[in-house]
Design a protein around this motif. Structure first.
Motif, PDB file in Angstrom:
ATOM      1  N   MET A 102      45.120  34.729  24.210  1.00  0.00           N
ATOM      2  CA  MET A 102      43.810  35.313  24.983  1.00  0.00           C
ATOM      3  C   MET A 102      44.686  35.856  26.248  1.00  0.00           C
ATOM      4  O   MET A 102      45.434  35.395  26.945  1.00  0.00           O
ATOM      5  N   HIS A 103      44.293  37.195  26.312  1.00  0.00           N
ATOM      6  CA  HIS A 103      45.002  37.964  27.569  1.00  0.00           C
ATOM      7  C   HIS A 103      43.935  37.628  28.657  1.00  0.00           C
ATOM      8  O   HIS A 103      42.801  37.884  28.698  1.00  0.00           O
ATOM      9  N   LEU A 158      39.311  38.919  37.340  1.00  0.00           N
ATOM     10  CA  LEU A 158      39.044  37.617  37.946  1.00  0.00           C
ATOM     11  C   LEU A 158      39.220  37.926  39.504  1.00  0.00           C
ATOM     12  O   LEU A 158      38.185  37.231  40.148  1.00  0.00           O
ATOM     13  N   LEU A 159      39.940  38.547  40.067  1.00  0.00           N
ATOM     14  CA  LEU A 159      40.058  38.809  41.446  1.00  0.00           C
ATOM     15  C   LEU A 159      38.926  39.524  41.937  1.00  0.00           C
ATOM     16  O   LEU A 159      38.346  39.280  43.022  1.00  0.00           O
ATOM     17  N   ALA A 160      38.389  40.306  41.036  1.00  0.00           N
ATOM     18  CA  ALA A 160      37.280  41.289  41.502  1.00  0.00           C
ATOM     19  C   ALA A 160      35.784  40.348  41.710  1.00  0.00           C
ATOM     20  O   ALA A 160      35.323  40.372  42.397  1.00  0.00           O
ATOM     21  N   ALA A 161      35.991  39.533  40.645  1.00  0.00           N
ATOM     22  CA  ALA A 161      34.742  38.615  40.600  1.00  0.00           C
ATOM     23  C   ALA A 161      34.870  37.347  41.869  1.00  0.00           C
ATOM     24  O   ALA A 161      33.901  37.117  42.291  1.00  0.00           O
ATOM     25  N   LEU A 162      36.088  37.110  41.930  1.00  0.00           N
ATOM     26  CA  LEU A 162      36.301  36.246  43.186  1.00  0.00           C
ATOM     27  C   LEU A 162      35.826  36.751  44.413  1.00  0.00           C
ATOM     28  O   LEU A 162      35.189  36.303  45.284  1.00  0.00           O
TER      29      LEU A 162
END
Length: 65
Positions: free
Chosen positions: A1-2, A8-12
């Motif tokens: 899985m990539h 992830l950083l945008a969501a954070l």
């Protein structure tokens, strides 16, 4: 899985912006709201946390699907 680190950083970053918005917009009322939350039992707080997590995961799932 990539692992998509950019996503992830945008969501954070979005989570931090939304959390900060409550402090910015509700600065006068937030201490009273937090005091009311502090009076609640652990079961209610866990239930609220679980509901927030499920709603968040459901939102991510629906947006990404």
């Amino acid at each position: 899985m990539h692992m998509d680190w950019q996503f992830l950083l945008a969501a954070l970053g979005l989570a931090l912006a939304l959390e900060g918005a409550a402090y910015f917009l509700l600065a006068e009322r937030l201490p009273r709201m937090l005091a009311l939350l502090a009076e609640q039992g652990p079961g209610l707080l866990r239930g609220m946390g679980l509901a927030a997590m499920v709603l968040g995961l459901l939102t991510v799932y629906l947006v990404r699907a």
